[in-house]
Design a protein around this motif. Structure first.
Motif, PDB file in Angstrom:
ATOM      1  N   PHE A 182      39.095  55.022  45.220  1.00 19.83           N
ATOM      2  CA  PHE A 182      38.595  54.073  45.623  1.00 19.83           C
ATOM      3  C   PHE A 182      38.580  52.419  45.518  1.00 19.83           C
ATOM      4  CE2 PHE A 182      35.137  51.070  44.825  1.00 19.83           C
ATOM      5  CZ  PHE A 182      34.373  50.769  46.282  1.00 19.83           C
ATOM      6  N   LEU A 183      39.532  52.363  44.432  1.00 22.02           N
ATOM      7  CA  LEU A 183      39.978  50.950  44.254  1.00 22.02           C
ATOM      8  C   LEU A 183      40.919  50.490  45.183  1.00 22.02           C
ATOM      9  CD1 LEU A 183      39.656  50.572  40.353  1.00 22.02           C
ATOM     10  CD2 LEU A 183      38.184  49.479  42.094  1.00 22.02           C
ATOM     11  N   ARG A 184      41.908  51.578  45.520  1.00 23.15           N
ATOM     12  CA  ARG A 184      42.939  51.288  46.678  1.00 23.15           C
ATOM     13  C   ARG A 184      42.098  51.252  47.975  1.00 23.15           C
ATOM     14  NH1 ARG A 184      45.097  56.079  44.153  1.00 23.15           N
ATOM     15  NH2 ARG A 184      44.960  57.153  46.220  1.00 23.15           N
ATOM     16  N   LEU A 185      41.132  51.957  48.357  1.00 24.30           N
ATOM     17  CA  LEU A 185      40.317  51.848  49.661  1.00 24.30           C
ATOM     18  C   LEU A 185      39.867  50.459  49.617  1.00 24.30           C
ATOM     19  CD1 LEU A 185      38.271  54.401  51.228  1.00 24.30           C
ATOM     20  CD2 LEU A 185      37.393  52.175  50.859  1.00 24.30           C
ATOM     21  N   HIS A 186      39.239  49.999  48.472  1.00 30.76           N
ATOM     22  CA  HIS A 186      38.569  48.869  48.484  1.00 30.76           C
ATOM     23  C   HIS A 186      39.576  47.453  48.764  1.00 30.76           C
ATOM     24  CE1 HIS A 186      36.865  45.195  45.910  1.00 30.76           C
ATOM     25  NE2 HIS A 186      35.905  45.601  46.896  1.00 30.76           N
ATOM     26  N   GLU A 187      40.917  47.654  48.197  1.00 35.59           N
ATOM     27  CA  GLU A 187      41.632  46.766  48.302  1.00 35.59           C
ATOM     28  C   GLU A 187      41.988  46.658  49.887  1.00 35.59           C
ATOM     29  OE1 GLU A 187      43.441  44.387  46.505  1.00 35.59           O
ATOM     30  OE2 GLU A 187      41.868  44.720  45.092  1.00 35.59           O
ATOM     31  N   GLY A 188      42.050  47.802  50.610  1.00 36.52           N
ATOM     32  CA  GLY A 188      42.298  47.691  52.035  1.00 36.52           C
ATOM     33  C   GLY A 188      41.059  47.220  52.809  1.00 36.52           C
ATOM     34  N   ALA A 189      39.790  47.465  52.179  1.00 31.77           N
ATOM     35  CA  ALA A 189      38.634  46.983  53.038  1.00 31.77           C
ATOM     36  C   ALA A 189      38.577  45.435  52.714  1.00 31.77           C
ATOM     37  CB  ALA A 189      37.439  47.671  52.274  1.00 31.77           C
ATOM     38  N   LEU A 190      39.027  44.849  51.871  1.00 31.22           N
ATOM     39  CA  LEU A 190      38.985  43.468  51.605  1.00 31.22           C
ATOM     40  C   LEU A 190      40.210  42.674  52.673  1.00 31.22           C
ATOM     41  CD1 LEU A 190      39.211  43.130  47.555  1.00 31.22           C
ATOM     42  CD2 LEU A 190      37.232  42.679  48.992  1.00 31.22           C
ATOM     43  N   ALA A 191      41.453  43.519  52.785  1.00 29.88           N
ATOM     44  CA  ALA A 191      42.109  42.904  53.587  1.00 29.88           C
ATOM     45  C   ALA A 191      41.818  42.949  54.770  1.00 29.88           C
ATOM     46  CB  ALA A 191      43.686  43.779  53.471  1.00 29.88           C
ATOM     47  N   ALA A 192      41.020  44.038  55.399  1.00 28.47           N
ATOM     48  CA  ALA A 192      40.610  44.463  56.833  1.00 28.47           C
ATOM     49  C   ALA A 192      39.394  43.185  57.114  1.00 28.47           C
ATOM     50  CB  ALA A 192      39.885  45.602  56.855  1.00 28.47           C
ATOM     51  N   ALA A 193      38.699  42.837  56.025  1.00 27.59           N
ATOM     52  CA  ALA A 193      37.628  41.682  56.233  1.00 27.59           C
ATOM     53  C   ALA A 193      38.405  40.468  56.337  1.00 27.59           C
ATOM     54  CB  ALA A 193      36.574  41.665  55.010  1.00 27.59           C
ATOM     55  N   ALA A 194      39.331  40.347  55.594  1.00 26.42           N
ATOM     56  CA  ALA A 194      39.925  38.953  55.585  1.00 26.42           C
ATOM     57  C   ALA A 194      40.805  38.704  56.833  1.00 26.42           C
ATOM     58  CB  ALA A 194      41.025  38.844  54.228  1.00 26.42           C
ATOM     59  N   ALA A 195      41.233  39.623  57.416  1.00 28.81           N
ATOM     60  CA  ALA A 195      41.729  39.555  58.708  1.00 28.81           C
ATOM     61  C   ALA A 195      40.925  38.998  59.994  1.00 28.81           C
ATOM     62  CB  ALA A 195      42.581  40.917  59.128  1.00 28.81           C
ATOM     63  N   GLY A 196      39.601  39.293  59.665  1.00 31.90           N
ATOM     64  CA  GLY A 196      38.548  38.752  60.682  1.00 31.90           C
ATOM     65  C   GLY A 196      38.432  37.302  60.655  1.00 31.90           C
ATOM     66  N   PRO A 197      37.264  37.010  61.343  1.00 31.38           N
ATOM     67  CA  PRO A 197      36.992  35.501  61.325  1.00 31.38           C
ATOM     68  C   PRO A 197      36.934  34.784  59.867  1.00 31.38           C
ATOM     69  CG  PRO A 197      35.726  36.762  63.289  1.00 31.38           C
ATOM     70  CD  PRO A 197      36.365  37.711  62.278  1.00 31.38           C
ATOM     71  N   ASP A 198      36.706  33.600  59.939  1.00 26.91           N
ATOM     72  CA  ASP A 198      36.471  33.082  58.721  1.00 26.91           C
ATOM     73  C   ASP A 198      35.360  33.537  57.804  1.00 26.91           C
ATOM     74  OD1 ASP A 198      38.992  32.168  58.973  1.00 26.91           O
ATOM     75  OD2 ASP A 198      38.404  29.823  59.478  1.00 26.91           O
ATOM     76  N   ASP A 199      34.175  33.573  58.720  1.00 31.32           N
ATOM     77  CA  ASP A 199      32.816  33.928  57.986  1.00 31.32           C
ATOM     78  C   ASP A 199      32.925  35.424  57.595  1.00 31.32           C
ATOM     79  OD1 ASP A 199      32.849  34.505  60.789  1.00 31.32           O
ATOM     80  OD2 ASP A 199      30.805  35.145  60.392  1.00 31.32           O
ATOM     81  N   PHE A 200      33.898  36.422  57.715  1.00 31.21           N
ATOM     82  CA  PHE A 200      33.797  37.579  57.177  1.00 31.21           C
ATOM     83  C   PHE A 200      34.362  37.699  55.831  1.00 31.21           C
ATOM     84  CE2 PHE A 200      34.414  40.702  61.366  1.00 31.21           C
ATOM     85  CZ  PHE A 200      33.622  39.903  61.776  1.00 31.21           C
ATOM     86  N   ASN A 201      33.509  38.547  54.917  1.00 28.26           N
ATOM     87  CA  ASN A 201      33.837  38.595  53.427  1.00 28.26           C
ATOM     88  C   ASN A 201      33.613  39.960  53.141  1.00 28.26           C
ATOM     89  OD1 ASN A 201      31.013  38.558  53.339  1.00 28.26           O
ATOM     90  ND2 ASN A 201      31.029  37.416  51.534  1.00 28.26           N
ATOM     91  N   ALA A 202      33.797  40.373  51.914  1.00 26.68           N
ATOM     92  CA  ALA A 202      33.580  41.773  51.518  1.00 26.68           C
ATOM     93  C   ALA A 202      33.121  41.831  50.028  1.00 26.68           C
ATOM     94  CB  ALA A 202      34.983  42.644  51.518  1.00 26.68           C
ATOM     95  N   GLY A 203      32.543  42.828  49.623  1.00 29.62           N
ATOM     96  CA  GLY A 203      32.003  43.058  48.113  1.00 29.62           C
ATOM     97  C   GLY A 203      32.391  44.600  47.844  1.00 29.62           C
ATOM     98  N   MET A 204      31.341  45.149  46.961  1.00 29.72           N
ATOM     99  CA  MET A 204      31.489  46.511  46.540  1.00 29.72           C
ATOM    100  C   MET A 204      30.334  46.978  46.431  1.00 29.72           C
ATOM    101  SD  MET A 204      33.192  47.521  42.978  1.00 29.72           S
ATOM    102  CE  MET A 204      34.861  47.221  43.386  1.00 29.72           C
ATOM    103  N   ALA A 205      30.279  48.296  46.768  1.00 28.35           N
ATOM    104  CA  ALA A 205      28.948  49.088  46.736  1.00 28.35           C
ATOM    105  C   ALA A 205      28.991  50.506  45.981  1.00 28.35           C
ATOM    106  CB  ALA A 205      28.313  49.434  47.913  1.00 28.35           C
ATOM    107  N   PRO A 206      29.017  50.661  44.714  1.00 31.61           N
ATOM    108  CA  PRO A 206      28.739  51.820  44.079  1.00 31.61           C
ATOM    109  C   PRO A 206      27.429  52.551  44.648  1.00 31.61           C
ATOM    110  CG  PRO A 206      28.948  50.196  42.328  1.00 31.61           C
ATOM    111  CD  PRO A 206      28.646  49.623  43.597  1.00 31.61           C
ATOM    112  N   HIS A 207      27.569  53.603  45.054  1.00 40.89           N
ATOM    113  CA  HIS A 207      26.400  54.463  45.885  1.00 40.89           C
ATOM    114  C   HIS A 207      25.056  54.357  45.277  1.00 40.89           C
ATOM    115  CE1 HIS A 207      23.966  57.617  47.826  1.00 40.89           C
ATOM    116  NE2 HIS A 207      24.243  56.897  48.807  1.00 40.89           N
TER     117      HIS A 207
END
Length: 455
Positions: A182-207
């Motif tokens: 999950f932490l590897r996937l989380h890093e990829g999600a952070l990178a995906a959001a960072a590649a979007g517009p400047d107002d995109f961001n990311a966090g984390m959600a333990p279900h």
């Protein structure tokens, strides 16, 4: 630069008339003041466009398919859940992107300016990871970019089928990760959001406390050094009973006793809390993320809104299963739930603000906080998430101030009054229509034809 002239504006200092709101090229509000420049847009009523703080986009494709009673007379959330897992087996990355684009378009047309996507559909059928572990996260980002909505991406950690640590099975397998993956996937999600517009961001959600055991929860939270943290909490009676049996405390009681919950947290639903838990959660500064339409659809229960707000708690609103995407209906449903429970009227109103004003300002403030997004206020420096309302119609009748908000929320025609929506300055809805409406709907309909043929 875009220049909006508005007859009425809901500002942090209350209602003001005949204001000019300028939007800079970066998508932020540059200034708010008297009308002095030539406008590029005119609106009657200008409001901050709230962030939709809880969405499972893929579930939009199921809307209307789970309303028949099954063979079990005790049909409930759990039977709905089984149908959802069966549906999951059909979804490809292309399907998910098409569904999410439709959902995000509908949110914008409903007056939301951004969304926090609680994203837990990570893998292929059977739980087999895609070659690119973050494939599905990237598809959510792509859908947000297609629609123009602001995005807080919340990759979800989901490991077990219950508090007894039973393995995931069936459709659940597509959600699953151990903490390391999950932490590897989380890093990829952070990178995906960072590649979007400047107002995109990311966090984390333990279900939830059902799907993540205590050690795994601590492991992933130790890496959540920035961004919002979201978690389902105390949604169903059966969930409360299960957590109590295995962790020897009710969900809210256990979480508050074992983790430093603060204003970075958003706890979703909270429909099964005691008065003491309600008061304790309000004191943390966390957002209670409410989804009244989905909670009604699934029979979850009623959030104790009067106590929570009475104790200074912060709330926000989301569309969750996306069975019906309507900002104004979410607000109205919460208020009506309080009235039905307590046999009251104007349950959430205060001596100085009407019910609609309390609800709308709560949605704007709580959504901004839950999304880690500087929005929800019409002031310089905030993201230009704005909704322009037409007041010359049979629903608003040129009403002023709180009466206009109350009419939007309770009068039945609120969404029809929406004319313009901006998300971080992107003018995505004009004359009530999303700028890519026809293309997005065409792709969605083709996707649904493929899915419904196979269900």
């Amino acid at each position: 630069m875009q220049i909006i002239h508005a007859k009425q504006v809901l500002t942090p200092n209350g209602w003001q008339s005949d204001l000019e709101v300028s939007i800079d090229e970066g998508g932020r509000i540059a200034s708010v003041g008297p009308q002095v420049k030539t406008p590029t847009h005119r609106v009657a009523l200008l409001l901050p466009a709230p962030l939709n703080l809880h969405s499972h986009a893929f579930q939009r494709a199921m809307a209307g398919l789970t309303e028949a009673r099954g063979p079990d007379p005790r049909d409930s959330f759990w039977s709905w859940r089984r149908l959802m897992y069966k549906f999951l087996d059909q979804l490809t990355p292309d399907h998910v992107e098409a569904i999410a684009a439709l959902v995000f378009m509908e949110m914008l047309e409903a007056g939301y300016g951004a969304v926090a996507e609680f994203h837990y559909l990570h893998h292929d059928v059977g739980g087999i990871p895609f070659a690119n572990l973050s494939e599905m996260s990237e598809r959510i980002v792509a859908a947000a970019m297609t629609s123009g909505i602001g995005l807080t991406l919340l990759p979800v950690h989901y490991q077990f089928g219950g508090c007894d640590l039973r393995p995931l099975n069936g459709g659940q397998q597509r959600f699953g990760n151990d903490p390391d993956r999950f932490l590897r996937l989380h890093e990829g999600a952070l990178a995906a959001a960072a590649a979007g517009p400047d107002d995109f961001n990311a966090g984390m959600a333990p279900h939830s406390l059902r799907a993540v055991e205590p050690a795994g929860l601590s492991a992933v939270l130790s890496q959540a050094t920035s961004g919002p943290i979201h978690m389902h909490l105390a949604e169903q009676v059966a969930e409360v009973d299960e957590v109590l049996a295995h962790l020897h405390a009710r969900p809210a009681e256990w979480l508050l006793g074992n983790h430093a919950v603060d204003d970075r947290w958003c706890l979703i639903h909270c429909t099964q809390m005691t008065d003491a838990e309600t008061t304790a959660l309000a004191a943390t500064g966390a957002v209670a993320g409410l989804c009244p339409l989905t909670e009604s659809n699934l029979g979850d229960g009623i959030f104790n809104g009067t106590t929570y707000l009475g104790q200074g708690g912060t709330i926000g609103f989301g569309s969750d299963s996306n069975v019906h995407i309507s900002l104004f209906e979410e607000l109205k449903t919460l208020e009506y739930s309080q009235r039905l429970r307590d046999l009251s009227r104007a349950a959430l109103a205060t001596q100085t603000c009407s019910t609609g004003r309390v609800l709308f300002e709560a949605a704007a403030k709580g959504g901004s906080q839950a999304g880690g997004r500087k929005s929800g206020r019409i002031e310089a420096g905030a993201w230009a998430d704005l909704v322009g309302i037409d007041d010359d119609n049979q629903w608003l009748c040129n009403r002023q101030g709180d009466a206009a908000l109350d009419s939007l929320i309770f009068g039945g025609g609120g969404q029809a009054c929406i004319r313009d929506v901006w998300s971080a300055g992107r003018h995505v809805v004009k004359q009530g229509r999303h700028f890519r409406r026809d293309a997005i709907i065409k792709t969605f309909k083709a996707t649904m034809h493929q899915l419904e043929t196979n269900i």
